[in-house]
Scaffold this motif. Structure first.
Motif, PDB file in Angstrom:
ATOM      1  N   UNK A  15     -29.733  79.611   3.904  1.00  9.60           N
ATOM      2  CA  UNK A  15     -30.736  79.177   3.280  1.00  9.60           C
ATOM      3  C   UNK A  15     -31.836  79.892   3.204  1.00  9.60           C
ATOM      4  N   UNK A  16     -32.457  80.102   2.026  1.00 12.60           N
ATOM      5  CA  UNK A  16     -33.640  80.806   1.847  1.00 12.60           C
ATOM      6  C   UNK A  16     -34.534  79.940   0.944  1.00 12.60           C
ATOM      7  N   UNK A  33     -49.058  72.756  13.363  1.00 10.47           N
ATOM      8  CA  UNK A  33     -48.009  72.450  14.104  1.00 10.47           C
ATOM      9  C   UNK A  33     -46.727  72.683  13.413  1.00 10.47           C
ATOM     10  N   UNK A  34     -45.759  72.613  14.116  1.00  9.05           N
ATOM     11  CA  UNK A  34     -44.431  72.711  13.472  1.00  9.05           C
ATOM     12  C   UNK A  34     -43.320  72.367  14.560  1.00  9.05           C
ATOM     13  N   UNK A  35     -42.082  72.095  13.948  1.00  9.50           N
ATOM     14  CA  UNK A  35     -40.746  71.701  14.466  1.00  9.50           C
ATOM     15  C   UNK A  35     -39.794  73.163  14.490  1.00  9.50           C
ATOM     16  N   UNK A  36     -39.324  73.668  15.444  1.00 15.10           N
ATOM     17  CA  UNK A  36     -38.288  74.856  15.265  1.00 15.10           C
ATOM     18  C   UNK A  36     -36.972  73.996  15.500  1.00 15.10           C
ATOM     19  N   UNK A  37     -36.096  74.229  14.515  1.00 10.91           N
ATOM     20  CA  UNK A  37     -34.894  73.722  14.311  1.00 10.91           C
ATOM     21  C   UNK A  37     -33.795  74.778  14.635  1.00 10.91           C
ATOM     22  N   UNK A  38     -33.007  74.585  15.620  1.00  8.61           N
ATOM     23  CA  UNK A  38     -31.794  75.454  15.662  1.00  8.61           C
ATOM     24  C   UNK A  38     -30.608  74.774  15.091  1.00  8.61           C
ATOM     25  N   UNK A  39     -29.565  75.451  14.479  1.00 11.32           N
ATOM     26  CA  UNK A  39     -28.508  74.883  13.931  1.00 11.32           C
ATOM     27  C   UNK A  39     -27.421  75.773  13.830  1.00 11.32           C
ATOM     28  N   UNK A  40     -26.162  75.176  13.387  1.00 12.85           N
ATOM     29  CA  UNK A  40     -24.981  76.134  13.013  1.00 12.85           C
ATOM     30  C   UNK A  40     -25.391  77.319  11.984  1.00 12.85           C
ATOM     31  N   UNK A  45     -28.571  75.133   4.665  1.00 19.07           N
ATOM     32  CA  UNK A  45     -29.003  74.699   3.365  1.00 19.07           C
ATOM     33  C   UNK A  45     -28.671  73.054   3.636  1.00 19.07           C
ATOM     34  N   UNK A  46     -27.730  72.515   4.439  1.00 14.96           N
ATOM     35  CA  UNK A  46     -27.372  71.239   4.786  1.00 14.96           C
ATOM     36  C   UNK A  46     -28.617  70.893   5.715  1.00 14.96           C
ATOM     37  N   UNK A  47     -29.015  71.656   6.595  1.00 17.28           N
ATOM     38  CA  UNK A  47     -29.650  71.462   7.840  1.00 17.28           C
ATOM     39  C   UNK A  47     -31.229  71.025   7.273  1.00 17.28           C
ATOM     40  N   UNK A  48     -31.515  71.687   6.257  1.00 18.18           N
ATOM     41  CA  UNK A  48     -32.916  71.491   5.495  1.00 18.18           C
ATOM     42  C   UNK A  48     -33.139  70.324   5.006  1.00 18.18           C
ATOM     43  N   UNK A 139     -28.202  61.548  12.751  1.00 15.62           N
ATOM     44  CA  UNK A 139     -27.735  61.486  11.367  1.00 15.62           C
ATOM     45  C   UNK A 139     -27.746  63.043  10.725  1.00 15.62           C
ATOM     46  N   UNK A 140     -27.194  64.015  11.650  1.00 14.05           N
ATOM     47  CA  UNK A 140     -26.871  65.376  11.390  1.00 14.05           C
ATOM     48  C   UNK A 140     -25.935  66.049  12.205  1.00 14.05           C
ATOM     49  N   UNK A 141     -24.691  66.648  11.862  1.00 15.38           N
ATOM     50  CA  UNK A 141     -23.914  67.068  12.739  1.00 15.38           C
ATOM     51  C   UNK A 141     -23.983  68.536  12.869  1.00 15.38           C
TER      52      UNK A 141
END
Length: 280
Positions: A15-16, A33-40, A45-48, A139-141
């Motif tokens: 994703x970009x 402020x922000x939230x750092x999201x780590x994912x597969x 793209x799906x995580x966004x 609600x996210x795998x």
């Protein structure tokens, strides 16, 4: 022929931000402020989509915007309907949402900037994790961790110290004998020695509080990725399993108690085998 074969075998690109939003990179969010999201990896793209839905739903539930909208309507009663319509259209054009997904330049890591400064990032993430703990559902795998960051800054010891000092003082200024630790995580950025950052934070905390690396009451988070650093001071780091959604929803097998019961049959088998040795 070769073109069709190559296109069929290509993997989906990471994703970009869209071409017209190339400025949507994490370095543009400094001061927010922000939230750092780590994912597969390869699932960005799906995580966004997932994380923006999750955050917007939580924000609407716990920090709705209607109070602000009502105040604006009351203040603008003297304006004509045409002026109000023009302002509303202008506002829609400017409104980018309360959250914006930013590219960190690191695979499997996405930064969510909190555009609405009225939303408290620590409290928002706490609410989300409280629901996950209660329901054991999410609600996210593909999302692994949601790390709240109270301020984003440039990754230098001086800038980090300046950014994190107000949040350290909030917890430690008028208190004594609190236990704490400093968690420094660096991704694609190895220029700053971690100990320099830790020592700077410890100096701000002061000598009246003790370091505890196992079960601290307060954790100072320093998250560095490329040319951006996020800082925050939290009290539920270990309670929410280092803000790891997956560990809460599906705990590791080591934590499931049946282990003691599983060992008992092995002991019984050893006892049964002893007479056989004696008979020989």
């Amino acid at each position: 022929m070769s073109d069709t074969v190559m296109s069929g075998s290509k993997r989906k690109a990471a994703w970009q931000p869209p071409a017209h939003k190339k400025r949507n990179v994490a370095s543009t969010a400094k001061g927010y402020a922000g939230i750092l999201v780590t994912c597969d990896r390869i699932k960005e793209r799906q995580v966004v989509k997932d994380v923006l839905n999750i955050l917007n739903e939580a924000a609407e539930k716990y920090y709705p915007k209607y109070d602000e909208d009502n105040e604006e309507e009351e203040e603008g009663d003297s304006k004509t309907s045409a002026e109000k319509l023009a302002e509303e259209i202008k506002g829609l054009k400017k409104d980018k949402g309360r959250f914006v997904a930013l590219d960190t330049g690191v695979k499997g890591i996405i930064m969510i900037q909190i555009v609405d400064r009225k939303i408290p990032v620590i409290a928002l993430v706490d609410r989300i994790f409280e629901e996950v703990v209660d329901t054991k559902q999410f609600s996210s795998r593909f999302i692994q961790r949601l790390i709240p960051l109270e301020n984003l800054c440039f990754p230098s010891v001086e800038d980090i110290t300046t950014a994190v000092t107000p949040f350290i003082e909030r917890h430690f200024k008028d208190t004594k004998d609190l236990t704490f630790c400093v968690e420094v995580k660096k991704r694609n950025s190895g220029n700053i020695p971690s100990m320099d950052i830790i020592n700077a934070c410890v100096a701000v905390v002061g000598e009246q509080h003790k370091v505890d690396l196992t079960t601290p009451q307060v954790v100072i988070l320093i998250e560095i990725f490329k040319n951006v650093c996020g800082v925050s001071v939290v009290t539920n780091f270990h309670q929410f399993r280092k803000f790891n959604v997956r560990v809460i929803v599906d705990p590791p097998k080591d934590e499931k108690k049946p282990k003691k019961d599983e060992k008992k049959p092995k002991k019984d088998e050893k006892k049964d085998s002893k007479p056989a040795k004696d008979e020989k």
